[in-house]
Design a protein around this motif. Structure first.
Motif, PDB file in Angstrom:
ATOM      1  N   ILE A  70      28.817  45.658  43.321  1.00  0.00           N
ATOM      2  CA  ILE A  70      30.044  44.860  43.260  1.00  0.00           C
ATOM      3  C   ILE A  70      29.629  43.395  43.427  1.00  0.00           C
ATOM      4  O   ILE A  70      28.834  43.073  44.318  1.00  0.00           O
ATOM      5  CB  ILE A  70      31.009  45.265  44.399  1.00  0.00           C
ATOM      6  CG1 ILE A  70      31.481  46.695  44.186  1.00  0.00           C
ATOM      7  CG2 ILE A  70      32.200  44.319  44.469  1.00  0.00           C
ATOM      8  CD1 ILE A  70      32.363  46.897  42.996  1.00  0.00           C
ATOM      9  N   PRO A  71      30.123  42.484  42.578  1.00  0.00           N
ATOM     10  CA  PRO A  71      29.653  41.090  42.634  1.00  0.00           C
ATOM     11  C   PRO A  71      29.806  40.492  44.034  1.00  0.00           C
ATOM     12  O   PRO A  71      30.931  40.390  44.563  1.00  0.00           O
ATOM     13  CB  PRO A  71      30.566  40.369  41.639  1.00  0.00           C
ATOM     14  CG  PRO A  71      31.076  41.423  40.737  1.00  0.00           C
ATOM     15  CD  PRO A  71      31.137  42.679  41.528  1.00  0.00           C
ATOM     16  N   PRO A  72      28.709  40.124  44.685  1.00  0.00           N
ATOM     17  CA  PRO A  72      28.808  39.573  46.045  1.00  0.00           C
ATOM     18  C   PRO A  72      29.574  38.258  46.106  1.00  0.00           C
ATOM     19  O   PRO A  72      30.062  37.875  47.173  1.00  0.00           O
ATOM     20  CB  PRO A  72      27.347  39.397  46.465  1.00  0.00           C
ATOM     21  CG  PRO A  72      26.564  39.375  45.195  1.00  0.00           C
ATOM     22  CD  PRO A  72      27.307  40.233  44.231  1.00  0.00           C
ATOM     23  N   SER A  73      29.703  37.568  44.961  1.00  0.00           N
ATOM     24  CA  SER A  73      30.451  36.315  44.969  1.00  0.00           C
ATOM     25  C   SER A  73      31.929  36.539  45.258  1.00  0.00           C
ATOM     26  O   SER A  73      32.648  35.598  45.596  1.00  0.00           O
ATOM     27  CB  SER A  73      30.289  35.598  43.630  1.00  0.00           C
ATOM     28  OG  SER A  73      30.684  36.433  42.565  1.00  0.00           O
ATOM     29  N   LEU A  74      32.404  37.781  45.138  1.00  0.00           N
ATOM     30  CA  LEU A  74      33.811  38.050  45.442  1.00  0.00           C
ATOM     31  C   LEU A  74      34.132  37.808  46.913  1.00  0.00           C
ATOM     32  O   LEU A  74      35.299  37.687  47.276  1.00  0.00           O
ATOM     33  CB  LEU A  74      34.171  39.487  45.069  1.00  0.00           C
ATOM     34  CG  LEU A  74      34.264  39.821  43.574  1.00  0.00           C
ATOM     35  CD1 LEU A  74      34.631  41.288  43.385  1.00  0.00           C
ATOM     36  CD2 LEU A  74      35.290  38.937  42.884  1.00  0.00           C
ATOM     37  N   LYS A  75      33.114  37.756  47.763  1.00  0.00           N
ATOM     38  CA  LYS A  75      33.378  37.521  49.184  1.00  0.00           C
ATOM     39  C   LYS A  75      33.999  36.142  49.429  1.00  0.00           C
ATOM     40  O   LYS A  75      34.608  35.907  50.468  1.00  0.00           O
ATOM     41  CB  LYS A  75      32.091  37.664  49.998  1.00  0.00           C
ATOM     42  CG  LYS A  75      31.060  36.575  49.776  1.00  0.00           C
ATOM     43  CD  LYS A  75      29.853  36.717  50.697  1.00  0.00           C
ATOM     44  CE  LYS A  75      29.078  37.974  50.424  1.00  0.00           C
ATOM     45  NZ  LYS A  75      27.827  38.036  51.237  1.00  0.00           N
ATOM     46  N   LYS A  76      33.865  35.237  48.448  1.00  0.00           N
ATOM     47  CA  LYS A  76      34.488  33.915  48.578  1.00  0.00           C
ATOM     48  C   LYS A  76      35.965  33.927  48.204  1.00  0.00           C
ATOM     49  O   LYS A  76      36.668  32.953  48.439  1.00  0.00           O
ATOM     50  CB  LYS A  76      33.764  32.912  47.674  1.00  0.00           C
ATOM     51  CG  LYS A  76      32.284  32.777  47.946  1.00  0.00           C
ATOM     52  CD  LYS A  76      31.623  31.886  46.909  1.00  0.00           C
ATOM     53  CE  LYS A  76      30.122  31.818  47.085  1.00  0.00           C
ATOM     54  NZ  LYS A  76      29.476  30.998  46.026  1.00  0.00           N
ATOM     55  N   CYS A  77      36.409  35.030  47.624  1.00  0.00           N
ATOM     56  CA  CYS A  77      37.782  35.099  47.084  1.00  0.00           C
ATOM     57  C   CYS A  77      38.721  35.642  48.149  1.00  0.00           C
ATOM     58  O   CYS A  77      39.193  36.785  48.059  1.00  0.00           O
ATOM     59  CB  CYS A  77      37.814  35.964  45.834  1.00  0.00           C
ATOM     60  SG  CYS A  77      36.619  35.481  44.572  1.00  0.00           S
ATOM     61  N   ASN A  78      38.996  34.851  49.149  1.00  0.00           N
ATOM     62  CA  ASN A  78      39.794  35.363  50.266  1.00  0.00           C
ATOM     63  C   ASN A  78      41.277  35.485  49.961  1.00  0.00           C
ATOM     64  O   ASN A  78      42.067  35.808  50.841  1.00  0.00           O
ATOM     65  CB  ASN A  78      39.577  34.506  51.517  1.00  0.00           C
ATOM     66  CG  ASN A  78      39.796  33.037  51.263  1.00  0.00           C
ATOM     67  OD1 ASN A  78      40.502  32.660  50.331  1.00  0.00           O
ATOM     68  ND2 ASN A  78      39.186  32.198  52.071  1.00  0.00           N
ATOM     69  N   GLU A  79      41.679  35.222  48.687  1.00  0.00           N
ATOM     70  CA  GLU A  79      43.057  35.470  48.270  1.00  0.00           C
ATOM     71  C   GLU A  79      43.197  36.817  47.565  1.00  0.00           C
ATOM     72  O   GLU A  79      44.299  37.191  47.160  1.00  0.00           O
ATOM     73  CB  GLU A  79      43.532  34.355  47.314  1.00  0.00           C
ATOM     74  CG  GLU A  79      43.595  32.974  47.935  1.00  0.00           C
ATOM     75  CD  GLU A  79      44.656  32.889  49.018  1.00  0.00           C
ATOM     76  OE1 GLU A  79      45.732  33.489  48.843  1.00  0.00           O
ATOM     77  OE2 GLU A  79      44.404  32.251  50.051  1.00  0.00           O
ATOM     78  N   LEU A  80      42.109  37.555  47.441  1.00  0.00           N
ATOM     79  CA  LEU A  80      42.137  38.814  46.689  1.00  0.00           C
ATOM     80  C   LEU A  80      43.110  39.818  47.299  1.00  0.00           C
ATOM     81  O   LEU A  80      43.086  40.072  48.505  1.00  0.00           O
ATOM     82  CB  LEU A  80      40.746  39.428  46.642  1.00  0.00           C
ATOM     83  CG  LEU A  80      39.902  39.135  45.404  1.00  0.00           C
ATOM     84  CD1 LEU A  80      38.488  39.663  45.581  1.00  0.00           C
ATOM     85  CD2 LEU A  80      40.520  39.708  44.143  1.00  0.00           C
ATOM     86  N   LYS A  81      43.938  40.398  46.421  1.00  0.00           N
ATOM     87  CA  LYS A  81      44.834  41.477  46.812  1.00  0.00           C
ATOM     88  C   LYS A  81      44.424  42.801  46.166  1.00  0.00           C
ATOM     89  O   LYS A  81      44.739  43.861  46.686  1.00  0.00           O
ATOM     90  CB  LYS A  81      46.273  41.147  46.404  1.00  0.00           C
ATOM     91  CG  LYS A  81      46.843  39.896  47.068  1.00  0.00           C
ATOM     92  CD  LYS A  81      48.240  39.612  46.545  1.00  0.00           C
ATOM     93  CE  LYS A  81      48.795  38.322  47.126  1.00  0.00           C
ATOM     94  NZ  LYS A  81      50.133  37.998  46.543  1.00  0.00           N
ATOM     95  N   ILE A  82      43.761  42.708  45.024  1.00  0.00           N
ATOM     96  CA  ILE A  82      43.410  43.903  44.243  1.00  0.00           C
ATOM     97  C   ILE A  82      41.923  43.876  43.903  1.00  0.00           C
ATOM     98  O   ILE A  82      41.432  42.891  43.346  1.00  0.00           O
ATOM     99  CB  ILE A  82      44.201  43.958  42.916  1.00  0.00           C
ATOM    100  CG1 ILE A  82      45.691  43.815  43.144  1.00  0.00           C
ATOM    101  CG2 ILE A  82      43.865  45.238  42.162  1.00  0.00           C
ATOM    102  CD1 ILE A  82      46.353  45.003  43.724  1.00  0.00           C
ATOM    103  N   ILE A  83      41.217  44.956  44.235  1.00  0.00           N
ATOM    104  CA  ILE A  83      39.902  45.242  43.665  1.00  0.00           C
ATOM    105  C   ILE A  83      39.957  46.659  43.125  1.00  0.00           C
ATOM    106  O   ILE A  83      40.069  47.622  43.881  1.00  0.00           O
ATOM    107  CB  ILE A  83      38.766  45.120  44.700  1.00  0.00           C
ATOM    108  CG1 ILE A  83      38.595  43.685  45.183  1.00  0.00           C
ATOM    109  CG2 ILE A  83      37.455  45.620  44.087  1.00  0.00           C
ATOM    110  CD1 ILE A  83      37.475  43.517  46.191  1.00  0.00           C
ATOM    111  N   ASP A  84      39.918  46.791  41.804  1.00  0.00           N
ATOM    112  CA  ASP A  84      39.866  48.102  41.161  1.00  0.00           C
ATOM    113  C   ASP A  84      38.637  48.132  40.270  1.00  0.00           C
ATOM    114  O   ASP A  84      38.632  47.588  39.164  1.00  0.00           O
ATOM    115  CB  ASP A  84      41.129  48.366  40.351  1.00  0.00           C
ATOM    116  CG  ASP A  84      41.213  49.820  39.882  1.00  0.00           C
ATOM    117  OD1 ASP A  84      40.172  50.518  39.932  1.00  0.00           O
ATOM    118  OD2 ASP A  84      42.300  50.258  39.475  1.00  0.00           O
TER     119      ASP A  84
END
Length: 996
Positions: free
Chosen positions: A669-683
């Motif tokens: 899973i892209p580790p850069s997503l850890k910066k996306c603290n507005e994320l509501k959905i990961i599918d």
């Protein structure tokens, strides 16, 4: 601040206009030989040195030979007679080339040299929170002073009381306060005073001073903090004879203000009391003294009823009461206004209240031009007939519950705006609509109107620019060669019937900026002429039709920052080039194929939403995704993308929805997503992602609601960090190789503990822009998730926010089911099947009383089925098969109602609906045998004789054999000796143990 312009305001503008005209004349005189005075020029240059001028507004202020004459500098005006500087106008004006960069810095005291100033305007700049310089009080010839919106703070200097020639003073929208108002009483020539946002809480004398100013006509005190006024002080207060305009909006006034407003002036023409705390019915006396009142704004209060005295205001022209608590029948309110004001009232705004009833015959109000009744609870209908012609220009009934047909409105020949959207109108639309030849805005959105809209409805509407018939059952039946007389700018026809052929009349429309013909039953190829789109277009929606063919190059046909939706059609071929400044793009559910490299033309500055799901797209993702730093929604689901997913986000990540389901992505899973603290959905389900579940998901994504990693190649254990996901409501790790135990901290998933959900959808807001000035329009995107429900994949969208589910099935989990899982009272579905879980089913599982689906099959669970399971009244799916459960299935209508397959494969389980009966359910045996005959005749005297004979024959046969056969007799006695020794060997130690 009131929008009504009083006579004194006109005088001020006239005076300013004369000065500007004089400036133009003086410039010509200066060219003829008049130069500015040297010491004043030097003073201006010193003043410039204290300012930061990022955009070069003062670039003409210089000391070189060509720019020595300060009378020619921007913002400076000199007297054509004396050469003295009489005007300094440095008000900041919005510059699109250099936006939001006003002058900033300090005001140098060198300005004291400009003793002949008549006009000083330093407004809308930034003076860094400094106090207003006291030396401004030395400009005794000033007639106009504007320091508003200039970031001043502190006390207003009393030295301003020396400006006795001042006619207009504007200090509003700073952070200023006044302790005493005595200095203001010296400004006898003042006609306009603006103290918006000034703190007057310590100026107890403000009302007496204000009413004593003989020339004051316009007073603006919006958002000022006023001191309380006690009734005894009102006895000494004089009523102002000059005050014509009073703005007291947002001052926190309560009902006690009615007492002093009653005395303040009988000559008021305009009174603004919006956004205060006036509550309940308006008392009869409140405005009875204001006989000259023309404009009254009482909006944004808590007023529940108006006084009958309003009907006696014979000069009343505008009455604003929107967003109050007005209740009761609308016809009764109109009755209260039916005095002489019935003939004067021009604008009536009653929107945002709780008024009920039908629309009365508004033609009785002979001067009424605007009627705003939006967002009420009107539940009646239009009048059967309007009695007489009316000058009405605007009729806004948006957001009510009116029913019935849209009647003939031809009695309103001057109507330019008709809005009856979001009501319950049914029936048909009268052809009388076609007689409203001045109509520019027509909104019928969101009703239940039906029937045909024909050419006769619209042929005379040559001025029509805005037309929205969306969400009705209307069919537009225009002949094939007909071209309408209007040029529409806004076309909303969502959910109407335009098909089956593509509407030819659209070819004549060249000026539209908004076009929505989605879900309109068009089954046709898009004609080539259509793709030559309006140059003003910034929103296009063709979705949910059966449009065919390829989409041509769209990159040159849009203005501003457009949004494009071509989803749910039959378009095929490659993804077309789109405008580089696009803000949203939805190409989902089509047959587009190949890579998406054509999207690399998108600059990404405002690109917030991309959905290309459910197509035939393939290949690796292009690197240009790295530029899309504003992306909030990314949906690539159900394609055949492959390769490693890019670490596409920068330092800031606004991403809210990340859906790449059902592709062939590999790696982590892209580790850069850890910066996306507005994320509501990961599918990320149904891919080939591998590695362990990232622990950072729990540490850095506090808003995550959906986490689906279903059907990948993840291994390792479930990180305890995931227990920090307090907003999570759907957790799906099924069909992986995850091992270890289920974390006991699972009860920290507080959203699953809550039994209610605030929203039925998970919605993301995005904005598409009409122009470079960023006048944006808000839209939304509802997320979609696929959940295995009752054995099949179900897609949830409109109710996604209500679904709370945990699916950990088909992994390698072991250990017991933690008791803590029973605290998740909001769960709708729980699937732990096909693991290696052991131990009993949690005894308190009945606390999950909203559970609809429970699957614990194919584990190694032991023990009895808890009695509490019978408390799950909503349970529709149950599977406990293939475990090691034992005992009796608890008795309840719910548990016995499931098929036996729900319990199969548990060899020691018994009871209905299984065919295996429990021991306690077997019929009881007879306690003794009697000599009486049984009912069926089996037990009889012959039966007992046979038993006795059999015993005698068997016993003596055995004994006679021992007596006659020696070897048999010896073997028998040896057997008895051996048996005795074994008994003694085992019995004695056991007895010793018992004694110890």
């Amino acid at each position: 601040m009131s929008t009504i312009m009083s006579e004194s305001t006109v005088q001020i503008f006239f005076y300013a206009l004369m000065l500007l005209l004089a400036f133009g004349f003086n410039s010509g005189v200066a060219e003829a030989g008049m130069k500015c005075i040297e010491k004043e020029r030097q003073a201006l240059l010193m003043f410039k040195q204290g300012l930061v001028d990022d955009c070069g507004y003062l670039s003409s202020w210089g000391s070189d030979e060509g720019r020595k004459d300060c009378c020619k500098w921007s913002g400076v005006q000199c007297s054509n007679r004396t050469g003295h500087v009489i005007m300094l106008n440095l008000k900041y004006k919005v510059d699109p080339v250099c936006p939001n960069r006003p002058l900033r810095g300090n005001i140098n005291s060198s300005l004291l040299e400009l003793q002949h100033l008549h006009y000083l305007d330093l407004s809308v700049n930034d003076f860094l929170g400094n106090p207003i310089p006291e030396f401004i009080g030395s400009f005794t010839k000033l007639r106009f002073l504007d320091l508003s919106l200039a970031n001043f703070s502190g006390r207003i200097p009393y030295q301003l009381g020396n400006l006795t020639n001042l006619q207009s003073l504007n200090l509003g929208y700073n952070s200023l306060y006044v302790s005493k108002f005595g200095w203001l009483s010296h400004l006898n020539k003042l006609t306009q005073l603006d103290l918006d946002f000034v703190d007057l809480s310590e100026a107890s004398d403000w009302l007496q001073v204000i009413t004593s100013l003989a020339s004051l006509r316009d007073l603006y005190l919006a958002s000022s903090t006023l001191p309380s006024i006690n009734r005894p002080s009102l006895s000494s207060m004089n009523s102002s004879t000059s005050l014509a305009l009073l703005d007291l909006s947002s001052c926190g006034l309560s009902n006690s203000a009615y007492h002093w407003l009653f005395k303040i002036s009988s000559n008021l023409l305009a009174l603004d009391l919006n956004s205060n705390q006036l509550a309940g019915p308006i008392p009869d006396y409140a405005f009875s003294n204001m006989t000259a009142l023309q404009h009254l704004n009482l909006s944004l209060n808590q007023i529940s009823a108006i006084s009958k005295s309003f009907g006696n205001m014979c000069g009343l022209k505008t009455l604003h009461l929107f967003y109050n608590n007005l209740t009761g029948q609308l016809p009764e309110l109109f009755l209260n206004l039916s005095g002489c004001s019935k003939n004067s009232l021009e604008i009536l705004k009653l929107g945002g209240n709780k008024l009920t009833g039908s629309l009365p015959d508004i033609t009785e109000f002979s001067s009424l031009q605007e009627l705003h009744l939006f967002d009420n609870k009107l539940d009646g209908s239009f009048p059967e007939k309007f009695r007489k012609p009316s000058p009405l220009v605007i009729l806004n009934l948006d957001g009510n519950q009116l029913w019935g047909s849209l009647p003939d409105l031809s009695v309103f020949p001057f109507l330019t705006r008709l809005d009856v959207s979001d009501s319950r109108l049914n029936g048909t639309v009268s052809e009388g609509l076609g007689r409203l030849s001045k109509l520019e805005f027509l909104d019928l959105f969101g009703n239940s109107l039906e029937g045909m809209i024909t050419e006769s409805h619209v042929s005379n509407l040559s001025k029509l620019k805005y037309m929205d018939f969306s969400f009705n059952s209307l069919a537009l039946n225009f002949s094939f060669g007909w071209f309408p007389p209007f040029q529409l700018e806004y076309i909303g026809l969502l959910n109407c019937k335009l098909g089956p052929h593509f509407p030819k009349w659209l070819q004549s429309q060249k000026n539209y900026y908004f076009l929505d013909i989605s879900d309109t039953e068009i089954s046709d190829a898009v004609p080539s002429w259509f793709w030559d789109l309006s140059p003003n277009l910034y929103y296009l929606n063709l979705s949910h039709n059966h449009l065919e063919g390829t989409v041509l190059d769209l990159s040159l046909n849009y203005a501003g920052y457009p949004g494009i939706d071509l989803s749910s059609n039959d378009f095929e071929g490659p993804v077309p080039p789109v405008p580089g400044n696009v803000t949203s793009l939805n190409l989902s559910n089509n047959k587009f194929s190949g890579p998406i490299s054509s999207l690399c033309s998108i600059s990404g500055e405002y690109f917030s939403y991309l959905d290309v799901s459910d197509n035939l797209l393939s290949g690796e993702l292009p690197d240009c995704l790295l530029r899309w730093q504003a992306l909030a929604v990314l949906n690539l689901a159900n394609n055949n993308f492959s390769g490693n997913f890019l670490n596409f986000v920068g330092s800031a990540c606004p991403l809210e929805s990340f859906n790449v389901r059902n592709n062939s992505f590999v790696g982590e899973i892209p580790p850069s997503l850890k910066k996306c603290n507005e994320l509501k959905i990961i599918d990320a389900g149904d891919n080939k992602f591998s590695g362990t579940i990232p622990a950072w998901i729990g540490d850095t994504l506090p808003k995550l609601a959906i986490l689906s990693l279903r059907s990948n190649q993840f291994h390792g254990s479930i990180p305890r960090n995931l227990c920090q996901l307090s907003k999570i409501q759907l957790l799906d790790f099924s069909l992986n190789s995850i091992s270890g135990a289920i974390p006991k901290c699972i009860n920290n998933l507080t959203e699953m503990v809550e039994k209610a959900s605030s929203n039925s959808t998970i919605t993301h807001i995005y904005v598409y822009y009409r122009s470079a000035t960023l006048d944006g329009f808000v839209s939304k995107y509802d997320d979609v998730a696929v959940i295995v429900w009752k054995g099949t994949d179900q897609q949830y969208k409109k109710t996604l926010g209500l679904v709370k589910s945990i699916d950990l099935s088909s992994n390698k989990l072991h250990g017991e089911i933690p008791e803590e899982i029973t605290s998740l009272g909001g769960l709708i579905s729980l699937n732990l099947s096909r693991n290696a879980l052991t131990g009993p089913i949690a005894s308190k599982i009945g606390q999950l009383n909203l559970l609809d689906s429970l699957d614990l099959s194919n584990n190694q669970l032991t023990g009895e089925i808890p009695e509490s399971l019978s408390l799950l009244n909503y349970l529709g799916v149950l599977d406990l098969s293939n475990n090691n459960l034992s005992g009796k299935i608890p008795s309840s209508n719910k548990l016995q109602g499931f098929d036996a397959s729900a319990y199969a494969g548990n060899l020691e389980l018994c009871g209905s609906p299984l065919p295996v009966k429990c021991p306690e359910d077997e019929p009881a045996q007879s306690p003794a045998i009697t000599m009486q005959h049984s009912e069926d005749g089996i037990v009889s005297t012959g039966f007992y004789v046979s038993v006795a004979l059999g015993f005698i024959v068997g016993f003596w046969g055995f004994v006679s054999s021992l007596l006659l056969n020696r070897s048999w007799r010896r073997a028998y006695w040896q057997f008895l000796d051996h048996t005795k020794e074994r008994l003694c060997t085992n019995t004695v130690p056991n007895a010793a143990k018992r004694q110890r």
